[in-house]
Enzyme design. Structure first.
Site, PDB file in Angstrom:
ATOM      1  N   SER A  83      42.596  41.608  37.937  1.00  0.00           N
ATOM      2  CA  SER A  83      42.587  40.402  38.751  1.00  0.00           C
ATOM      3  C   SER A  83      43.058  39.198  37.943  1.00  0.00           C
ATOM      4  O   SER A  83      43.923  38.431  38.378  1.00  0.00           O
ATOM      5  CB  SER A  83      41.173  40.157  39.290  1.00  0.00           C
ATOM      6  OG  SER A  83      41.171  39.023  40.123  1.00  0.00           O
ATOM      7  N   SER A 116      41.161  37.035  45.895  1.00  0.00           N
ATOM      8  CA  SER A 116      39.818  36.646  45.495  1.00  0.00           C
ATOM      9  C   SER A 116      39.610  37.220  44.103  1.00  0.00           C
ATOM     10  O   SER A 116      39.770  38.430  43.894  1.00  0.00           O
ATOM     11  CB  SER A 116      38.797  37.205  46.486  1.00  0.00           C
ATOM     12  OG  SER A 116      37.541  36.612  46.254  1.00  0.00           O
ATOM     13  N   GLU A 117      39.283  36.374  43.128  1.00  0.00           N
ATOM     14  CA  GLU A 117      39.379  36.797  41.735  1.00  0.00           C
ATOM     15  C   GLU A 117      38.324  37.831  41.335  1.00  0.00           C
ATOM     16  O   GLU A 117      38.391  38.389  40.238  1.00  0.00           O
ATOM     17  CB  GLU A 117      39.371  35.593  40.788  1.00  0.00           C
ATOM     18  CG  GLU A 117      38.072  34.826  40.716  1.00  0.00           C
ATOM     19  CD  GLU A 117      38.064  33.615  41.627  1.00  0.00           C
ATOM     20  OE1 GLU A 117      38.793  33.620  42.660  1.00  0.00           O
ATOM     21  OE2 GLU A 117      37.332  32.655  41.328  1.00  0.00           O
ATOM     22  N   ASN A 118      37.357  38.089  42.218  1.00  0.00           N
ATOM     23  CA  ASN A 118      36.440  39.190  41.903  1.00  0.00           C
ATOM     24  C   ASN A 118      37.083  40.556  42.147  1.00  0.00           C
ATOM     25  O   ASN A 118      36.462  41.577  41.860  1.00  0.00           O
ATOM     26  CB  ASN A 118      35.121  39.061  42.691  1.00  0.00           C
ATOM     27  CG  ASN A 118      35.336  38.949  44.182  1.00  0.00           C
ATOM     28  OD1 ASN A 118      36.257  38.269  44.636  1.00  0.00           O
ATOM     29  ND2 ASN A 118      34.509  39.621  44.958  1.00  0.00           N
ATOM     30  N   GLY A 119      38.336  40.558  42.655  1.00  0.00           N
ATOM     31  CA  GLY A 119      39.058  41.824  42.676  1.00  0.00           C
ATOM     32  C   GLY A 119      39.603  42.262  44.014  1.00  0.00           C
ATOM     33  O   GLY A 119      39.538  43.441  44.357  1.00  0.00           O
TER      34      GLY A 119
END
Lengths: 232, 218, 232, 218
Positions: D87, D45-48
């Site tokens: 990320s 998940s690209e928010n980390g």
């Protein structure tokens, strides 16, 4: 997804002559001791090694130098190794000395998919020769390229079978940035644990960067400069 | 004339409360011993540590806890560990307030040479090039003359450079000098018992002497 | 070295009209709630805000938008805020939309003293307009500049009086990269502890990057999209 | 014809054991439900976050644990948390093996538009531009035609682009298509009960049909 190998010999089995390797560690601290021993045993040659230092005569990358396995060293400081100096002066060994921050950041660039970075380190010195200089806001910077390594070999304190790594104290050093940077990354750990045993908030290297992991054995963890004070 | 300890003591006076400081190998390392206890000063070690403490007590050395000189050290409460990229990131971003390092030569325009003697010594620059290229505030701790008796404060460096136009201040066994932005070593203080004449004789680069030069207080 | 402030009002007291602020958080997660409330109370205006999102109508940066305190937003996604859309379409608000990775990496560049970075994000799109394109190894990259922010305002889980910060779970997001990037960095924390209470190995943001820190109060930690599954 | 669930199920078959996968908002999110339990697949998940798990049980939501769609989620054993720069660093360095996202338009040379309708919708690109510029393997999950009945598989995109020459495969309610390196939508599979003729009619861009087109197996 089976990343777990049983030992260093297995993990490095396909490292071939002429390859480029990154090796973590600062001095003798945080060195992938098991993998270095396995590389010496395997006798793979003509290697290009990217590592901050070149070990000492009888430990670390010094062991590989002694066997003439290294064609080229890319390092920032190599002053602790007499055999190294001999090979360098005799022309047996090619050496590229680069600033320590440049070394670290060129690793990070590879791990972050950035083809190049800008740093002022080396401006006006022989390090700048042949490199592009660019001025930003009145200050000159060198453009330095991301490293391209076939393998990154790192040492961590703990790791899980998914490749997540945790380092201990200043044994962290170059290990996380190199772990991100290898086409294939091999991690040796003092303690291999199951997924769920490392706190996700405190993982230093996410497993996505690590392709192979094994539980190391017989860590010597040699101290290069033992300095102490006496209890008063 | 100052001994190494004296140079370290004098440099310690340049440190201000709240400073983050990077100390090079050699005399700079000694500076840590003379930072007043009353000051909050954090030492950065470029191998990845903020909050370096003194050497460990015998038997308490930890192979995983070393400084940039590969010496066993301790960590003070409030320390933080980070990787080499972040370490030089904070150096490059000028978060480190003061860098103290040794030198083989300094030129009157602030160039420094301290990493290589062609054909003789090839140890590498380590973090020195990064430090001198980025630090806002660089103090050089060194002997005024080399073992052959030749001045190390020169019109131009003769050895391969570590960085250009970067040294701000020099503390030697003889004197404290500023490197002026326009070039030249401005004499600020004499070491105890050292005359201006002696400093003149030991300085090959342009020496600027204005008014009375006080003896330094340590 | 006294970095500890008693509250948000004190910590933001010298933020002036026209300044550029970075604000941590992703959506409403990991937001510096106390500082935002203090900025609204102080009524400082003409701000340029760098933040991944613009909050919602009644929370986060949305509260500052409502008071017309923001001149320009630099964000990657602003789709949850009707007032924002109204101000944008009416021309009251200037908006620069940039890719999320570019936003994060431009923060990191500032914190790492790198004037610019290269990223392929936006190549061939309107994001590339007016920017330098450079080809490395057959692939095009945009050169994107490091941000230059007067203040970075971040929220951490725990922090000590020396400014060391630890984040919790995905509330980490942009906070560490922004913490590194501000000329002055203000951190609000859920729990302020003494030096020595955070494990040095697990500090996410070293204190050198943090200039002011305070213990926040009354965290609402609002959830934007509450999604659950039922127990079977 | 497939419903959204069908599209998600078909895409799930593209996922291989050991993959790290980034799932966009909408149909791509559903894909997670159809990855075989026997496979080790890690969702980024690209928010980390690496290791995204299912939604939490009611009452167990944690405001600090969300995905890139701002939904409350859970973390699986072996998860790792990181900041936004890392990320997108791992995305840019192609460590994520597969990216699945929605689109408004895809062109026959693999351009994608999914972030902006001028004068109408200005929400921003979020992480989509980073993902499509870097991912080696991009599958678009979308409806074959828009609400006005117009094809979304076009000779050229009409909306502002998110990325160029990047889409490798498209799964719609009607078909599975490869975007060929030289340009053109190569028809691979028909949805159950859908004829080649229907797909032809719904595809404005160059459609390449070679031999018998099998019905997809889900």
């Amino acid at each position: 997804m089976n990343k777990v190998y049983s030992n260093a010999d297995e993990a490095i089995a396909d490292i071939a002559n002429g390859m480029t390797l990154m090796l973590g560690g600062f001095g003798l601290c945080g060195l992938p001791e098991n993998c270095i021993a396995a590389l010496v045993k395997k006798g793979v040659k003509e290697l290009t090694c990217i590592s901050n230092n070149a070990g000492v005569d009888d430990f670390g990358i010094g062991l590989m130098l002694k066997q003439h396995q290294v064609k080229k060293m890319i390092s920032s400081y190599v002053g602790e190794n007499a055999e190294f100096e001999r090979q360098l002066l005799s022309g047996e060994l090619e050496v590229e000395l680069i600033p320590q921050g440049t070394l670290a950041t060129r690793c990070m660039a590879a791990g972050y998919g950035m083809p190049a970075i800008f740093t002022p380190a080396g401006i006006g010195t022989e390090v700048a020769e042949g490199k592009e200089v660019r001025n930003f806001n009145g200050k000159d910077y060198l453009m330095e390229m991301a490293f391209d390594a076939d393998f990154a070999i790192v040492k961590a304190w703990k790791g899980d079978s998914m490749g997540n790594l945790v380092y201990r104290s200043t044994a962290r050093n170059f290990n996380p940035v190199m772990a991100m940077a290898g086409k294939i990354t091999i991690a040796e750990v003092e303690e291999l644990v199951e997924p769920g045993q490392l706190d996700p908030d405190y993982v230093h290297t996410p497993g996505i960067y690590v392709h192979r992991i094994f539980q190391g054995v017989n860590y010597e963890k040699r101290i290069e400069q033992r300095t102490v004070r006496s209890k008063q | 004339m100052l001994d190494k300890t004296g140079i370290a003591k004098r440099i310690a006076k340049e440190i201000k409360d709240g400073y983050y400081v990077n100390l090079g190998i050699g005399i700079p390392t000694l500076v840590a011993n003379y930072i007043p206890q009353s000051m909050d000063v954090v030492l950065q070690s470029e191998n990845g540590l903020l909050g370096m403490g003194p050497f460990p007590f015998e038997g308490e050395e930890d192979a995983d806890v070393i400084n940039a000189g590969k010496q066993t050290i301790t960590m003070l409460p409030g320390s933080a560990i980070f990787d080499s990229a972040m370490s030089f990131g904070m150096i490059r971003a000028r978060k480190v307030n003061l860098t103290i390092l040794g030198a083989m030569e300094v030129s009157e325009n602030g160039d420094i040479a301290n990493w290589k003697i062609p054909g003789k010594m090839v140890k590498g620059m380590g973090g020195a090039m990064d430090l001198v290229a980025s630090a806002e505030n660089i103090i050089v701790a060194m002997q005024h003359v080399n073992k052959a008796g030749e001045s190390k404060l020169l019109p131009q460096c003769t050895l391969p450079l570590t960085g250009v136009n970067c040294v701000k201040k020099i503390v030697t066994e003889l004197a404290v000098l500023d490197v002026l932005p326009g070039g030249g070593f401005k004499l600020l203080e004499r070491a105890p018992g050292v005359s201006v004449e002696e400093i003149k004789n030991a300085t090959a680069g342009k020496l600027i002497i204005e008014g009375e030069i006080p003896e330094m207080e340590i």
